[in-house]
Design a protein around this motif. Structure first.
Motif, PDB file in Angstrom:
ATOM      1  N   PRO A  35      67.812  50.771 -13.828  1.00  0.00           N
ATOM      2  CA  PRO A  35      67.908  51.684 -14.973  1.00  0.00           C
ATOM      3  C   PRO A  35      66.941  51.248 -16.067  1.00  0.00           C
ATOM      4  O   PRO A  35      66.581  50.086 -16.169  1.00  0.00           O
ATOM      5  CB  PRO A  35      69.366  51.534 -15.434  1.00  0.00           C
ATOM      6  N   LYS A  36      66.541  52.171 -16.900  1.00  0.00           N
ATOM      7  CA  LYS A  36      65.589  51.874 -17.964  1.00  0.00           C
ATOM      8  C   LYS A  36      66.129  50.802 -18.901  1.00  0.00           C
ATOM      9  O   LYS A  36      65.389  49.947 -19.379  1.00  0.00           O
ATOM     10  CB  LYS A  36      65.293  53.152 -18.759  1.00  0.00           C
ATOM     11  N   GLN A  37      67.470  50.812 -19.160  1.00  0.00           N
ATOM     12  CA  GLN A  37      68.038  49.814 -20.057  1.00  0.00           C
ATOM     13  C   GLN A  37      67.830  48.408 -19.510  1.00  0.00           C
ATOM     14  O   GLN A  37      67.549  47.471 -20.256  1.00  0.00           O
ATOM     15  CB  GLN A  37      69.541  50.085 -20.258  1.00  0.00           C
ATOM     16  N   GLU A  38      67.991  48.259 -18.188  1.00  0.00           N
ATOM     17  CA  GLU A  38      67.824  46.935 -17.582  1.00  0.00           C
ATOM     18  C   GLU A  38      66.378  46.495 -17.684  1.00  0.00           C
ATOM     19  O   GLU A  38      66.072  45.336 -17.937  1.00  0.00           O
ATOM     20  CB  GLU A  38      68.259  46.970 -16.123  1.00  0.00           C
ATOM     21  N   GLN A  39      65.443  47.430 -17.471  1.00  0.00           N
ATOM     22  CA  GLN A  39      64.034  47.087 -17.580  1.00  0.00           C
ATOM     23  C   GLN A  39      63.715  46.612 -18.997  1.00  0.00           C
ATOM     24  O   GLN A  39      62.979  45.641 -19.186  1.00  0.00           O
ATOM     25  CB  GLN A  39      63.172  48.302 -17.231  1.00  0.00           C
ATOM     26  N   MET A  40      64.285  47.267 -19.995  1.00  0.00           N
ATOM     27  CA  MET A  40      64.019  46.874 -21.375  1.00  0.00           C
ATOM     28  C   MET A  40      64.629  45.514 -21.679  1.00  0.00           C
ATOM     29  O   MET A  40      64.042  44.702 -22.390  1.00  0.00           O
ATOM     30  CB  MET A  40      64.582  47.927 -22.326  1.00  0.00           C
ATOM     31  N   ALA A  41      65.787  45.235 -21.108  1.00  0.00           N
ATOM     32  CA  ALA A  41      66.430  43.949 -21.349  1.00  0.00           C
ATOM     33  C   ALA A  41      65.625  42.813 -20.759  1.00  0.00           C
ATOM     34  O   ALA A  41      65.599  41.701 -21.286  1.00  0.00           O
ATOM     35  CB  ALA A  41      67.839  43.961 -20.753  1.00  0.00           C
ATOM     36  N   GLN A  42      64.936  43.095 -19.630  1.00  0.00           N
ATOM     37  CA  GLN A  42      64.154  42.064 -18.983  1.00  0.00           C
ATOM     38  C   GLN A  42      62.942  41.672 -19.821  1.00  0.00           C
ATOM     39  O   GLN A  42      62.391  40.584 -19.672  1.00  0.00           O
ATOM     40  CB  GLN A  42      63.688  42.544 -17.603  1.00  0.00           C
ATOM     41  N   ALA A  43      62.496  42.577 -20.680  1.00  0.00           N
ATOM     42  CA  ALA A  43      61.261  42.333 -21.413  1.00  0.00           C
ATOM     43  C   ALA A  43      61.377  41.143 -22.357  1.00  0.00           C
ATOM     44  O   ALA A  43      60.434  40.396 -22.552  1.00  0.00           O
ATOM     45  CB  ALA A  43      60.869  43.583 -22.206  1.00  0.00           C
ATOM     46  N   GLY A  44      62.552  40.976 -22.950  1.00  0.00           N
ATOM     47  CA  GLY A  44      62.710  39.860 -23.874  1.00  0.00           C
ATOM     48  C   GLY A  44      61.891  40.075 -25.135  1.00  0.00           C
ATOM     49  O   GLY A  44      61.269  41.103 -25.342  1.00  0.00           O
TER      50      GLY A  44
ATOM     51  N   THR B 112      52.749  46.328  -7.807  1.00  0.00           N
ATOM     52  CA  THR B 112      53.535  47.544  -8.034  1.00  0.00           C
ATOM     53  C   THR B 112      54.895  47.216  -8.627  1.00  0.00           C
ATOM     54  O   THR B 112      55.387  47.928  -9.516  1.00  0.00           O
ATOM     55  CB  THR B 112      53.689  48.315  -6.712  1.00  0.00           C
ATOM     56  N   MET B 113      55.518  46.135  -8.158  1.00  0.00           N
ATOM     57  CA  MET B 113      56.798  45.707  -8.704  1.00  0.00           C
ATOM     58  C   MET B 113      56.685  45.447 -10.201  1.00  0.00           C
ATOM     59  O   MET B 113      57.520  45.900 -10.997  1.00  0.00           O
ATOM     60  CB  MET B 113      57.269  44.438  -7.982  1.00  0.00           C
ATOM     61  N   ASN B 114      55.648  44.710 -10.599  1.00  0.00           N
ATOM     62  CA  ASN B 114      55.486  44.385 -12.015  1.00  0.00           C
ATOM     63  C   ASN B 114      55.183  45.624 -12.842  1.00  0.00           C
ATOM     64  O   ASN B 114      55.639  45.740 -13.990  1.00  0.00           O
ATOM     65  CB  ASN B 114      54.378  43.345 -12.176  1.00  0.00           C
ATOM     66  N   TYR B 115      54.441  46.566 -12.283  1.00  0.00           N
ATOM     67  CA  TYR B 115      54.125  47.787 -13.017  1.00  0.00           C
ATOM     68  C   TYR B 115      55.364  48.648 -13.207  1.00  0.00           C
ATOM     69  O   TYR B 115      55.628  49.146 -14.309  1.00  0.00           O
ATOM     70  CB  TYR B 115      53.033  48.571 -12.286  1.00  0.00           C
ATOM     71  N   TRP B 116      56.154  48.820 -12.162  1.00  0.00           N
ATOM     72  CA  TRP B 116      57.320  49.688 -12.240  1.00  0.00           C
ATOM     73  C   TRP B 116      58.356  49.159 -13.222  1.00  0.00           C
ATOM     74  O   TRP B 116      58.989  49.928 -13.929  1.00  0.00           O
ATOM     75  CB  TRP B 116      57.936  49.861 -10.849  1.00  0.00           C
ATOM     76  N   LYS B 117      58.545  47.859 -13.249  1.00  0.00           N
ATOM     77  CA  LYS B 117      59.568  47.336 -14.156  1.00  0.00           C
ATOM     78  C   LYS B 117      58.982  46.973 -15.525  1.00  0.00           C
ATOM     79  O   LYS B 117      59.710  46.498 -16.390  1.00  0.00           O
ATOM     80  CB  LYS B 117      60.243  46.113 -13.553  1.00  0.00           C
ATOM     81  N   LYS B 118      57.653  47.227 -15.694  1.00  0.00           N
ATOM     82  CA  LYS B 118      56.965  46.862 -16.941  1.00  0.00           C
ATOM     83  C   LYS B 118      57.275  45.394 -17.276  1.00  0.00           C
ATOM     84  O   LYS B 118      57.751  45.051 -18.351  1.00  0.00           O
ATOM     85  CB  LYS B 118      57.385  47.786 -18.081  1.00  0.00           C
ATOM     86  N   GLY B 119      56.986  44.546 -16.293  1.00  0.00           N
ATOM     87  CA  GLY B 119      57.348  43.143 -16.384  1.00  0.00           C
ATOM     88  C   GLY B 119      56.649  42.403 -17.512  1.00  0.00           C
ATOM     89  O   GLY B 119      55.507  42.705 -17.883  1.00  0.00           O
ATOM     90  N   THR B 120      57.351  41.454 -18.074  1.00  0.00           N
ATOM     91  CA  THR B 120      56.785  40.577 -19.092  1.00  0.00           C
ATOM     92  C   THR B 120      57.138  39.137 -18.754  1.00  0.00           C
ATOM     93  O   THR B 120      58.114  38.870 -18.045  1.00  0.00           O
ATOM     94  CB  THR B 120      57.320  40.892 -20.506  1.00  0.00           C
ATOM     95  N   MET B 121      56.336  38.220 -19.246  1.00  0.00           N
ATOM     96  CA  MET B 121      56.603  36.801 -19.080  1.00  0.00           C
ATOM     97  C   MET B 121      56.408  36.111 -20.422  1.00  0.00           C
ATOM     98  O   MET B 121      55.472  36.423 -21.163  1.00  0.00           O
ATOM     99  CB  MET B 121      55.691  36.193 -18.014  1.00  0.00           C
TER     100      MET B 121
END
Length: 318
Positions: free
Chosen positions: A24-33, A178-187
């Motif tokens: 879900p979009k909320q989870e993706q945003m939470a991952q961003a930190g 693709t995984m990092n793009y879809w979840k808009k990953g951050t580190m």
């Protein structure tokens, strides 16, 4: 133990790709930190001696089972080339990761200039430039920048893991990108108070100093320049027994006059790119096993994919 680590990493990444594409979009945003969090606990650095041995275990035959050594390395073409019926990775790249661009690493100047066109003025000088992750075979990654990260000060930043992060167009590399793009990953990037260590999320990077000693097991000094760093994992605070290790070499940067400067590491990269191109061209279009396992674990894919930051401008003049 090495095989278990490799298996967990491989299947964990595939599972992460599935989660990223369905989260879900909320989870993706939470991952961003976010930056400005409580200071990290750097007390472990007091118990770790500066790494003096360079002996990357992942580059040794036997680190993973032989099939994975050919499938998970940067020059693998299994399911990657656009040749029916084994073109799943290519299809995934063009359907699910539109906007990613192709790069020929044998002539990378324009791509490197573009990577260097979006610096954050708060980035410390030590972290500027384009960095080559030499030996990072099983993550299918080649070049990256830190200077475009969202630096809040010279000790912490948040880096988008889907932008200015170059990966190989192999089956596994495309899944990673693709995984990092879809979840808009951050580190999250963080520097230790003594500036000797950096962490990228949970991953440790030792910031080599001119006086540091670094040698191969036979005592031969590791060739490096003053900017090079080293990614390293180890257990029980014992840096002499790495479980994963590779050099992080600066291949280019923009000098005070606005010119792009290439380092000696750029030439080292080109040697392995040339050999990687020879390996791929000598193998069948959809090979699973071709050439030696040692070559598969060392060489660099001449092709890469990258997504540039939206704010990237025209490259600097040389």
């Amino acid at each position: 133990a090495h095989r278990n680590v490799a298996r967990h990493f491989f299947f964990g990444t595939l599972a992460g790709a599935v989660r990223a594409m369905t989260a879900p979009k909320q989870e993706q945003m939470a991952q961003a930190g976010a930056p400005n969090e409580p200071p990290l606990d750097w007390s472990w650095t007091k118990d770790v001696a500066p790494p003096e041995l360079y002996d990357p275990p992942q580059l040794k035959p036997g680190f993973v089972p032989r099939p994975l050594a050919f499938f998970c390395t940067q020059t693998s073409a299994c399911c990657a080339r656009p040749v029916v019926p084994c073109c799943c990775a290519s299809a995934t790249r063009y359907i699910c990761n539109r906007g990613a661009e192709d790069v020929d690493l044998s002539t990378p100047d324009e791509a490197i200039k573009k990577m260097l066109s979006n610096p954050n003025p708060k980035c410390p000088e030590r972290m500027r430039g384009v960095w080559w992750m030499e030996g990072n075979q099983f993550n299918q990654e080649t070049l990256v920048t830190f200077e475009d990260a969202d630096w809040t000060d010279e000790t912490q930043a948040v880096k988008n893991s889907y932008e200015n992060w170059m990966r190989t167009p192999t089956c596994f590399g495309i899944v990673n990108a693709t995984m990092n793009y879809w979840k808009k990953g951050t580190m999250k990037l963080a520097m230790s108070p003594d500036k000797k260590w950096m962490t990228i999320d949970k991953y440790k990077v030792y910031i080599l100093a001119p006086g540091d000693t670094l040698a191969w097991p036979d005592g031969t000094p590791v060739e490096r320049n003053e900017a090079d760093m080293m990614r390293i994992d180890f257990d029980n605070n014992d840096s002499s027994k790495p479980t994963y290790q590779y050099m992080v070499r600066r291949v280019a940067y923009i000098d005070s006059a606005g010119n792009m400067v290439k380092t000696s590491a750029f030439d080292m990269l080109q040697v392995l790119v040339s050999k990687g191109k020879q390996r791929i061209e000598a193998c069948p279009p959809q090979y699973c096993f071709c050439g030696s396992q040692a070559d598969a674990l060392q060489l660099v894919n001449p092709w890469a994919i990258i997504r540039y930051p939206a704010s990237s401008q025209q490259p600097h003049q040389v």
